[in-house]
Write an enzyme that holds these catalytic residues in place. Structure first.
Site, short mmCIF file in Angstrom:
data_model
loop_
_atom_site.label_atom_id
_atom_site.label_comp_id
_atom_site.label_asym_id
_atom_site.label_seq_id
_atom_site.Cartn_x
_atom_site.Cartn_y
_atom_site.Cartn_z
N CYS A 67 -4.70 2.54 -3.69
CA CYS A 67 -3.44 2.97 -3.06
C CYS A 67 -2.35 1.91 -3.23
O CYS A 67 -1.49 1.75 -2.35
CB CYS A 67 -3.62 3.32 -1.59
SG CYS A 67 -4.77 4.65 -1.32
N LYS A 92 -10.62 -0.52 10.37
CA LYS A 92 -10.79 -1.69 9.51
C LYS A 92 -11.21 -2.91 10.32
O LYS A 92 -11.38 -4.00 9.79
CB LYS A 92 -9.49 -1.98 8.75
CG LYS A 92 -9.12 -0.89 7.74
CD LYS A 92 -7.91 -1.31 6.94
CE LYS A 92 -7.25 -0.16 6.22
NZ LYS A 92 -8.00 0.32 5.07
N GLN A 136 -4.52 -5.11 7.13
CA GLN A 136 -5.53 -6.05 6.65
C GLN A 136 -5.52 -7.39 7.38
O GLN A 136 -6.46 -8.19 7.22
CB GLN A 136 -5.35 -6.30 5.14
CG GLN A 136 -5.53 -5.06 4.27
CD GLN A 136 -6.92 -4.45 4.37
OE1 GLN A 136 -7.87 -5.05 4.88
NE2 GLN A 136 -7.06 -3.23 3.88
N HIS A 159 0.87 -1.18 0.00
CA HIS A 159 0.00 0.00 0.00
C HIS A 159 0.92 1.23 0.00
O HIS A 159 2.02 1.17 0.53
CB HIS A 159 -0.85 -0.05 1.28
CG HIS A 159 -1.90 1.00 1.38
ND1 HIS A 159 -1.64 2.28 1.80
CD2 HIS A 159 -3.23 0.96 1.13
CE1 HIS A 159 -2.76 2.98 1.81
NE2 HIS A 159 -3.75 2.20 1.41
N1 7TS Z 1 -1.81 -0.86 4.58
C1 7TS Z 1 -2.71 -1.62 3.96
C2 7TS Z 1 -2.36 -3.02 3.57
C3 7TS Z 1 -3.99 -1.11 3.72
O1 7TS Z 1 -4.89 -1.86 3.12
C4 7TS Z 1 -4.29 0.21 4.11
C5 7TS Z 1 -5.61 0.84 3.83
C6 7TS Z 1 -3.30 0.94 4.77
C7 7TS Z 1 -2.07 0.38 4.98
C8 7TS Z 1 -3.54 2.33 5.28
O2 7TS Z 1 -4.45 2.30 6.31
P1 7TS Z 1 -4.93 3.66 6.97
O3 7TS Z 1 -5.92 3.24 7.99
O4 7TS Z 1 -3.74 4.31 7.53
O5 7TS Z 1 -5.54 4.46 5.86
N2 7TS Z 1 -6.26 0.32 2.71
C9 7TS Z 1 -7.32 0.87 2.07
C10 7TS Z 1 -7.92 0.26 0.99
O6 7TS Z 1 -7.59 -0.82 0.53
N3 7TS Z 1 -8.92 1.03 0.55
O7 7TS Z 1 -8.98 2.12 1.33
C11 7TS Z 1 -7.98 2.03 2.27
#
Ligand code: 7TS
Length: 407
Positions: free
Chosen positions: A365, A226, A203, A123
């Site tokens: 992303c 999440k 995830q 990501h």
């Molecule tokens: N790493 C992974 C594997 C992710 O899926 C996401 C968010 C993040 C980091 C970042 O998480 P955050 O809470 O800091 O934003 N993934 C997604 C997605 O797949 N669609 O929207 C956000």
């Protein structure tokens, strides 16, 4: 499988009807999960009964608020089997947790020419902080390649390890391919060459039972939103000795033991990394989310999602023109990113939305990963404990409708 009739009653939003008159079919939990009443009410109760700032008052509300905030930390520590709650740093999200490591640990420990190993399926939040450090410090980045079937190429990883990396930072589960990476093995191999490890568990923690001690991870980052919790809060787990040795990330109130006009002494863990008034109600909600998931059981949640994913892959692959990315269901979590021949992924998502079906379209992303597969974007359906096989059927019928409109 889980009793989704009962579970769905916990999530009021799943009753939502959109402007087109369709009930919401929520297949976008990878972006953010929905929130159960237990979380909504814990946060509402906090504001109704106990709201006060933490760590700075002796009055009843301040003591209650502090206890709730710290009690949630204990729950989170237990949830990932951390040895101690002081190894759980509250952050805003996974992104901030990774940036904390990049700013604090990496800037104190890495110099020009040092190698950081990432993977091609990261990501952006586990890429850009390292790009920024590379530009500032001249550290080198290299990447474990992704194979055509969406797995990490571990032979290539072994070759990279021969170049004496200082850090290996990788996603436990891909938010596009769904691939669950062999984290324990990746960490063991990194440790053999003396590299520090950072696991992006954004995830995995929501969907699998994650045990930081059996993984032996040095750092592990995740987000509450999440995993049935609120937005605005996440966590960084770290090994105590590493966290102790690191300089603070942000400076300000609460992260200090003592301040003079020209100097300060940082607080002990975990407060050293929590400057300013934190997301208190969100921490309470985070704790309630952990309680909720624990009560249902992470193994049961994983099994439920596995069955839905297996069914979804089977049904999606039946549709002429649909290509699903990533490995087979036994190697992945509840994510199905796909393309439909001749139709832009955004159009797929927009037409599905007319029937209340929520999927995400874009590069999610993970632009370099899409580039690797030679596509600009995918549509992505993702599943959580409240999803059903009937919802997979609605998705499949919706895709047939899209095909008809474009034929
Ligand atoms: N790493 C992974 C594997 C992710 O899926 C996401 C968010 C993040 C980091 C970042 O998480 P955050 O809470 O800091 O934003 N993934 C997604 C997605 O797949 N669609 O929207 C956000």
């Amino acid at each position: 499988m889980l009793n989704t009739d009962l579970i769905r009653k916990d999530f009021p939003i799943l009753e939502r009807v959109t402007a087109s008159g369709a009930r919401v079919t929520y297949l976008d939990s990878t972006a953010t999960s929905q929130k159960p009443l237990a979380v909504i009410e814990a946060m509402s109760d906090f504001y109704r009964r106990s709201n006060a700032n933490i760590h700075r008052g002796v009055h009843t509300l301040a003591e209650e608020s502090t206890a709730l905030y710290e009690n949630a930390r204990e729950k989170i520590a237990e949830f990932i089997h951390a040895p101690s709650a002081r190894q759980i740093i509250y952050t805003r999200n996974t992104t901030e947790s990774i940036n904390l490591v990049a700013y604090s640990w990496a800037r104190a420990n890495l110099k020009a020419g040092d190698l950081v190993i990432l993977t091609e399926m990261e990501h952006h939040s586990n890429l850009v902080p390292w790009h920024m450090l590379a530009a500032e410090r001249g550290i080198e980045l290299d990447f474990i390649p992704v194979t055509a079937d969406g797995l990490l190429d571990l032979d290539a990883y072994r070759s990279l390890l021969a170049r004496d990396p200082k850090l290996v930072s990788f996603t436990h589960m891909s938010n596009v391919l769904g691939t669950v990476n062999p984290a324990a093995e990746i960490i063991r191999l990194a440790r053999d060459v003396g590299a520090v490890t950072l696991v992006d568990a954004a995830q995995s923690v929501p969907h699998l039972a994650v045990d930081v001690q059996s993984l032996d991870a040095d750092f592990l980052a995740f987000s509450a939103h999440k995993m049935c919790g609120p937005t605005g809060i996440g966590a960084l787990y770290g090994k105590a000795a590493l966290l102790e040795s690191m300089p603070p990330f942000l400076g300000g109130g609460d992260m200090i033991k003592e301040v003079k006009l020209r100097s300060f002494r940082p607080n002990t863990l975990p407060h050293k990394f929590e400057a300013g008034t934190p997301a208190i109600a969100e921490a309470v909600g985070f704790g309630a989310a952990v309680d909720y998931l624990t009560k249902i059981g992470m193994d049961k949640i994983a099994a439920h999602e596995h069955e839905i994913t297996e069914y979804a892959l089977e049904r999606l692959e039946e549709i002429p023109g649909v290509k699903v990315f990533g490995p087979s269901a036994d190697k992945k979590g509840g994510v199905a990113a796909f393309t439909l021949e001749g139709v832009h992924p955004h159009d797929v998502a927009q037409i599905l939305d007319q029937d209340g079906i929520a999927v995400r379209a874009g590069h999610h992303c993970a632009q370099p990963l899409h580039e690797k597969f030679g596509i600009p974007a995918t549509s992505r359906a993702s599943f959580y404990l409240y999803n059903t096989k009937e919802e997979v059927d609605l998705l499949v019928n919706g895709i047939y409708k899209v095909k008809k409109m474009f034929s």
